[in-house]
Motif scaffolding. Sequence first.
Motif, mmCIF file in Angstrom:
data_model
loop_
_atom_site.group_PDB
_atom_site.id
_atom_site.type_symbol
_atom_site.label_atom_id
_atom_site.label_comp_id
_atom_site.label_asym_id
_atom_site.label_seq_id
_atom_site.Cartn_x
_atom_site.Cartn_y
_atom_site.Cartn_z
ATOM 1 N N GLU A 90 3.834 0.838 -10.373
ATOM 2 C CA GLU A 90 2.419 0.501 -10.575
ATOM 3 C C GLU A 90 1.771 1.454 -11.575
ATOM 4 O O GLU A 90 0.994 1.037 -12.431
ATOM 5 C CB GLU A 90 1.656 0.567 -9.251
ATOM 6 C CG GLU A 90 2.022 -0.508 -8.266
ATOM 7 C CD GLU A 90 1.369 -0.281 -6.918
ATOM 8 O OE1 GLU A 90 1.140 0.899 -6.539
ATOM 9 O OE2 GLU A 90 1.077 -1.283 -6.243
ATOM 10 N N ALA A 91 2.092 2.737 -11.454
ATOM 11 C CA ALA A 91 1.531 3.737 -12.369
ATOM 12 C C ALA A 91 1.986 3.480 -13.799
ATOM 13 O O ALA A 91 1.188 3.578 -14.735
ATOM 14 C CB ALA A 91 1.920 5.146 -11.927
ATOM 15 N N ALA A 92 3.251 3.134 -13.965
ATOM 16 C CA ALA A 92 3.766 2.851 -15.309
ATOM 17 C C ALA A 92 3.080 1.631 -15.906
ATOM 18 O O ALA A 92 2.682 1.646 -17.083
ATOM 19 C CB ALA A 92 5.278 2.635 -15.258
ATOM 20 N N MET A 93 2.902 0.600 -15.099
ATOM 21 C CA MET A 93 2.240 -0.618 -15.594
ATOM 22 C C MET A 93 0.767 -0.357 -15.894
ATOM 23 O O MET A 93 0.247 -0.801 -16.915
ATOM 24 C CB MET A 93 2.407 -1.751 -14.576
ATOM 25 C CG MET A 93 3.832 -2.245 -14.485
ATOM 26 S SD MET A 93 4.205 -3.425 -13.171
ATOM 27 C CE MET A 93 2.750 -4.354 -12.941
ATOM 28 N N TYR A 94 0.101 0.383 -15.032
ATOM 29 C CA TYR A 94 -1.315 0.707 -15.227
ATOM 30 C C TYR A 94 -1.506 1.592 -16.464
ATOM 31 O O TYR A 94 -2.407 1.353 -17.274
ATOM 32 C CB TYR A 94 -1.845 1.402 -13.978
ATOM 33 C CG TYR A 94 -3.269 1.896 -14.061
ATOM 34 C CD1 TYR A 94 -4.318 1.062 -14.417
ATOM 35 C CD2 TYR A 94 -3.581 3.220 -13.751
ATOM 36 C CE1 TYR A 94 -5.619 1.524 -14.474
ATOM 37 C CE2 TYR A 94 -4.877 3.686 -13.794
ATOM 38 C CZ TYR A 94 -5.886 2.832 -14.164
ATOM 39 O OH TYR A 94 -7.176 3.293 -14.217
#
Length: 112
Positions: A90-94
């Motif tokens: 999620e952090a990478a996508m965000y």
Amino acid sequence: MSSASTSRSTPRPSELLAVFAGGCLGALARAGVAEALAVPWGTLLVNVVGAFLLGAVVTRAPKFLGTGFCGAFTTFSTMQVELLELRVLEAAMYGAASIVLGLAAVALGRRV
């Protein structure tokens, strides 16, 4: 030291007032968005909208809209904290979405 270099380092009162007024409005707008939207979507929205506004106005009203409003409206530090609170994927996508959408928003804002 010449008087020209001295006058550039000291902002005029009108510039300070523009940054102050823009900053107040930007902070209030960001607080409103934070209340309306869940984390991290509110931060993503203000950063993308702020990037668009910077692209559109930085040459037109740099003190009021650029430094003042957008400086208080956008929030890189909050994005960093939110990245730490998300799972890795999620952090990478965000993070990727923030960068890609932010750059696209600046480019679009410069065309306005």
